[in-house]
Write a protein that holds these residues in place. Structure first.
Motif, PDB file in Angstrom:
ATOM      1  N   ASP A 150       0.819  -1.203  -0.093  1.00 33.58           N
ATOM      2  CA  ASP A 150       0.080   0.255  -0.067  1.00 33.58           C
ATOM      3  C   ASP A 150       0.870   0.949  -0.001  1.00 33.58           C
TER       4      ASP A 150
ATOM      5  N   ARG B 123      -4.174   1.843  -7.555  1.00 38.19           N
ATOM      6  CA  ARG B 123      -3.239   1.713  -6.569  1.00 38.19           C
ATOM      7  C   ARG B 123      -2.110   2.900  -6.576  1.00 38.19           C
TER       8      ARG B 123
ATOM      9  N   ALA C  58      -7.071  -2.731  -9.737  1.00 35.50           N
ATOM     10  CA  ALA C  58      -5.815  -2.236  -9.011  1.00 35.50           C
ATOM     11  C   ALA C  58      -5.281  -1.188  -9.902  1.00 35.50           C
TER      12      ALA C  58
ATOM     13  N   SER D 198      -0.660   6.799  -9.482  1.00 37.30           N
ATOM     14  CA  SER D 198      -1.460   5.484  -9.632  1.00 37.30           C
ATOM     15  C   SER D 198      -0.801   4.683 -10.424  1.00 37.30           C
TER      16      SER D 198
END
Length: 380
Positions: free
Chosen positions: A92, A143, A140, A154
């Motif tokens: 993360d 992310r 995803a 991202s």
């Protein structure tokens, strides 16, 4: 080779995510996430050709990397971005380690590396990072990861940023495309001469061109090649100045007893060296300007207009299509870069460069392609 003369790139390029790059014309917003793998792999194929060139180690001018050095950098760009993407998918909001590309170039001595090895490693690195893009789950792409200077990306925006980097470096070495294409012709002069002749399919185009001229008019031919068109034009009553960017073809023409000049229409003086103050009556450029880079095409057309009299004729033939392609189809063994055009864009380029388009014909080629045969007139 010293790196002291190389100017470090300290610019922050993140702005290319918001607006087009004025140099390489990359538009981040035009690239969708699903296109990333294919474009990354296609980009790598260009480097394979450039790094095989004899002059891959040669810096074009002081302070500028050679194709080899740029290729080694692009290889490492793929590796670095691959690592960052894997981190973003596994953690993360990871913070990326700082990467000093100029320090890496010095420490790894890009200039002394083997071009063939770099080419193989670049292809492998491009395929590896493309595979990462292919495996990104649909949920995803948003992310996030953080660069060492605090910039937040991202997965999707990092992919576009990555893509601009490698696309821009192809633009940096764009002269290598011309050099590789010219070298391909130089190496295949004998085969090309033996395997070609004047195409009777061009007879109507040539006759229409000659109808714009008077007997004795002086025509500049760009890309004379083996000289088949020049002979047909002279049989029609005009005088032809034979030129070609390939030294091999120029040598062939001179052996046949013709005066011929090695000339690059983008950079060299196009005027008649005997009477530089007298413009040409017309320009014949059949199947030659299709090797000119898209962003140089308008410049070449404008330079041709400058040396042509008002009302003078121009013939240009281009292959119809989109984008560009390296191919060795035809009578040349090594790959050449072809730039494809559609009629509306071709008409617009000619108009902007000072040519009035009289007609654009569409003709089927021998290899299943379509040719755009243009007849234009120099505006007053």
């Amino acid at each position: 080779m010293t790196y002291d003369a190389i100017t470090p790139d300290t610019k922050d390029w993140t702005w290319v995510l918001d607006r087009p790059c004025p140099e390489c014309d990359f538009v981040a917003g035009a690239v969708t996430a699903d296109q990333l793998p294919e474009i990354v792999r296609d980009n790598a194929t260009y480097w394979e050709i450039y790094l095989a060139a004899e002059n891959a180690r040669v810096r074009p001018r002081p302070g500028v990397w050679s194709a080899l050095e740029y290729g080694a950098h692009v290889r490492d760009v793929h590796r670095v971005f691959g690592e960052r993407l894997r981190l973003m998918l596994a953690e993360d909001e990871p913070r990326f380690a700082n990467w000093d590309q100029d320090a890496t170039a010095r420490e790894d001595d890009y200039a002394s590396q083997d071009p063939a090895v770099v080419a193989e490693e670049l292809m492998d690195a491009a395929d590896a990072v493309a595979t990462v893009y292919e495996k990104v789950p649909p949920d995803a792409w948003g992310r996030r990861g953080i660069r060492s200077n605090g910039d937040v990306f991202s997965v999707e925006s990092l992919g576009r940023y990555h893509l601009h980097d490698v696309v821009h470096h192809l633009w940096d070495v764009r002269s290598a495309a011309k050099q590789a294409t010219v070298a391909a012709y130089d190496a295949s002069v004998a085969t090309y001469v033996a395997g070609t002749s004047f195409s009777e399919e061009n007879r109507s185009v040539l006759d229409r061109f000659l109808a714009e001229l008077e007997p004795g008019d002086h025509v500049l031919e760009i890309g004379t090649g083996p000289g088949h068109d020049a002979k047909a034009l002279e049989a029609g009553g005009v005088r032809v100045r034979r030129t070609d960017i390939s030294e091999g073809f120029v040598a062939h023409l001179r052996k046949q007893g013709y005066a011929a000049a090695c000339l690059d229409p983008l950079t060299d003086d196009l005027r008649d060296p005997v009477h530089p103050e007298v413009p040409y009556a017309a320009v014949w450029a059949s199947a030659t300007l299709l090797h000119v880079a898209r962003d140089d095409f308008g410049t070449v057309l404008g330079r041709l207009a400058e040396v042509t009299r008002p009302g003078g004729a121009l013939h240009v033939s281009m292959k119809e299509g989109d984008g560009e392609e390296w191919t060795n189809r035809g009578h040349v063994e090594a790959p050449r870069l072809f730039v494809y055009w559609r009629e509306p864009e071709l008409r617009a380029a000619l108009d902007e460069a000072g040519w009035e388009v009289l007609e654009v014909g569409h003709a089927d080629g021998r290899l299943g392609d379509v040719w755009l045969d243009v007849l234009a007139r120099r505006r007053a």
